[in-house]
Scaffold this active site. Sequence first.
Site, PDB file in Angstrom:
ATOM      1  N   THR A 220       0.841  -1.201   0.000  1.00 63.02           N
ATOM      2  CA  THR A 220       0.000   0.000   0.000  1.00 63.02           C
ATOM      3  C   THR A 220       0.871   1.244   0.000  1.00 63.02           C
ATOM      4  O   THR A 220       1.986   1.233   0.515  1.00 63.02           O
ATOM      5  CB  THR A 220      -0.944   0.046   1.221  1.00 63.02           C
ATOM      6  OG1 THR A 220      -1.738   1.239   1.144  1.00 63.02           O
ATOM      7  CG2 THR A 220      -0.201   0.049   2.538  1.00 63.02           C
TER       8      THR A 220
ATOM      9  N   ASN B 227      -0.625   3.966   1.178  1.00 64.10           N
ATOM     10  CA  ASN B 227      -1.461   4.793   2.059  1.00 64.10           C
ATOM     11  C   ASN B 227      -1.011   4.630   3.523  1.00 64.10           C
ATOM     12  O   ASN B 227      -1.228   3.581   4.129  1.00 64.10           O
ATOM     13  CB  ASN B 227      -2.919   4.345   1.854  1.00 64.10           C
ATOM     14  CG  ASN B 227      -3.900   5.143   2.673  1.00 64.10           C
ATOM     15  OD1 ASN B 227      -3.592   5.575   3.786  1.00 64.10           O
ATOM     16  ND2 ASN B 227      -5.091   5.319   2.148  1.00 64.10           N
TER      17      ASN B 227
ATOM     18  N   ASP C 163      -8.023  -3.999  -1.294  1.00 64.84           N
ATOM     19  CA  ASP C 163      -8.719  -2.981  -2.066  1.00 64.84           C
ATOM     20  C   ASP C 163     -10.076  -2.808  -1.402  1.00 64.84           C
ATOM     21  O   ASP C 163     -10.688  -3.787  -0.963  1.00 64.84           O
ATOM     22  CB  ASP C 163      -8.850  -3.399  -3.532  1.00 64.84           C
ATOM     23  CG  ASP C 163      -9.059  -2.188  -4.435  1.00 64.84           C
ATOM     24  OD1 ASP C 163      -8.809  -1.050  -3.995  1.00 64.84           O
ATOM     25  OD2 ASP C 163      -9.479  -2.376  -5.588  1.00 64.84           O
TER      26      ASP C 163
ATOM     27  N   PHE D 198     -10.044   8.988   7.003  1.00 65.66           N
ATOM     28  CA  PHE D 198      -9.706   9.444   5.657  1.00 65.66           C
ATOM     29  C   PHE D 198     -10.848   9.096   4.705  1.00 65.66           C
ATOM     30  O   PHE D 198     -11.854   8.492   5.108  1.00 65.66           O
ATOM     31  CB  PHE D 198      -8.385   8.802   5.192  1.00 65.66           C
ATOM     32  CG  PHE D 198      -8.467   7.319   4.940  1.00 65.66           C
ATOM     33  CD1 PHE D 198      -8.427   6.426   5.994  1.00 65.66           C
ATOM     34  CD2 PHE D 198      -8.586   6.817   3.648  1.00 65.66           C
ATOM     35  CE1 PHE D 198      -8.505   5.058   5.769  1.00 65.66           C
ATOM     36  CE2 PHE D 198      -8.664   5.443   3.408  1.00 65.66           C
ATOM     37  CZ  PHE D 198      -8.625   4.563   4.469  1.00 65.66           C
TER      38      PHE D 198
ATOM     39  N   TYR E  79     -14.005   8.612   2.675  1.00 66.89           N
ATOM     40  CA  TYR E  79     -15.426   8.905   2.880  1.00 66.89           C
ATOM     41  C   TYR E  79     -15.838   8.836   4.358  1.00 66.89           C
ATOM     42  O   TYR E  79     -17.034   8.881   4.654  1.00 66.89           O
ATOM     43  CB  TYR E  79     -16.272   7.910   2.070  1.00 66.89           C
ATOM     44  CG  TYR E  79     -16.071   8.019   0.568  1.00 66.89           C
ATOM     45  CD1 TYR E  79     -16.883   8.833  -0.209  1.00 66.89           C
ATOM     46  CD2 TYR E  79     -15.053   7.313  -0.068  1.00 66.89           C
ATOM     47  CE1 TYR E  79     -16.706   8.934  -1.586  1.00 66.89           C
ATOM     48  CE2 TYR E  79     -14.851   7.412  -1.447  1.00 66.89           C
ATOM     49  CZ  TYR E  79     -15.678   8.221  -2.185  1.00 66.89           C
ATOM     50  OH  TYR E  79     -15.491   8.324  -3.547  1.00 66.89           O
ATOM     51  N   ASP E  80     -14.898   8.715   5.265  1.00 65.94           N
ATOM     52  CA  ASP E  80     -15.224   8.591   6.693  1.00 65.94           C
ATOM     53  C   ASP E  80     -16.180   9.680   7.214  1.00 65.94           C
ATOM     54  O   ASP E  80     -17.061   9.371   8.017  1.00 65.94           O
ATOM     55  CB  ASP E  80     -13.948   8.581   7.545  1.00 65.94           C
ATOM     56  CG  ASP E  80     -13.279   7.216   7.557  1.00 65.94           C
ATOM     57  OD1 ASP E  80     -13.926   6.235   7.148  1.00 65.94           O
ATOM     58  OD2 ASP E  80     -12.116   7.129   7.978  1.00 65.94           O
TER      59      ASP E  80
ATOM     60  N   LYS F   4     -12.968   2.858  15.439  1.00 68.53           N
ATOM     61  CA  LYS F   4     -13.211   2.449  14.038  1.00 68.53           C
ATOM     62  C   LYS F   4     -12.654   1.051  13.785  1.00 68.53           C
ATOM     63  O   LYS F   4     -13.291   0.224  13.124  1.00 68.53           O
ATOM     64  CB  LYS F   4     -12.578   3.468  13.078  1.00 68.53           C
ATOM     65  CG  LYS F   4     -12.807   3.111  11.615  1.00 68.53           C
ATOM     66  CD  LYS F   4     -12.137   4.065  10.648  1.00 68.53           C
ATOM     67  CE  LYS F   4     -12.203   3.500   9.221  1.00 68.53           C
ATOM     68  NZ  LYS F   4     -11.430   4.259   8.252  1.00 68.53           N
TER      69      LYS F   4
END
Length: 206
Positions: free
Chosen positions: A7, A9, A68, A157, A159-160, A180
Amino acid sequence: MELVFVTGNIYKLREIQHLLGKDFKLKSLRDLGFEDEIPEIHPTLEQNAFAKASFIHDRFSVDCFADDTGLEVEILNNRPGVYSARFAEIDSDRKFKNSSELTEANIDKLLGMLKEKHSRKARFRTVISLILKGEEFLFEGISEGRITEEKRGEEGFGYDPVFVPEGYEKTFAEMTLGEKNKISHRARAFERLVDFLRSRKDLYTK
Ligand code: ITT
């Protein structure tokens, strides 16, 4: 055990290291000296995850996994789905200065499309492709919920700020990382991965 998480990210890397605990040492692409983009060009989450993992496995001969995730909104025929990261770029010539501008535009587009719609039901779906000793294993995690009318919260991050998981009032962006991680799609998929790794130690010891 050392595993490479394919990743780019850093938020995801942090989330997953938090979940895995000390038993597993997560290595990043940067640790491998790899900083290029791996194209995500396939029409399903499963194919994209496998393409990312097999790309790194073929190049570096390491055990690795890639995930993904897509946000699937029921009334939009499960869009943005596999196109979640680039939703605002689709059918648009607009160029974005950076990823936060793109994220804002993705959310605005989604909220715009849901105006006047009678259902805001949505789910995040994560797929993980693990390549261990040359063999592929797939894991899935789902978080059911709904899209809010407005953005709320600063954490997380993507659409949170507009996603409220089922049984909660807070958006993911109003939760701490710990909160979360207990209920997220990615957490559920990774729990399955971790259970699998623990149960199949024969595959990677020696
Ligand atoms: P990679 O380098 O791992 O590909 P990415 O940012 O593209 O990182 P994903 O493919 O997993 O991440 O997710 C695609 C998009 O879906 C991501 O850019 C976000 O917009 C959204 N997304 C994924 N997981 C999310 C989460 O937990 N909360 C909010 N949005 C999320």
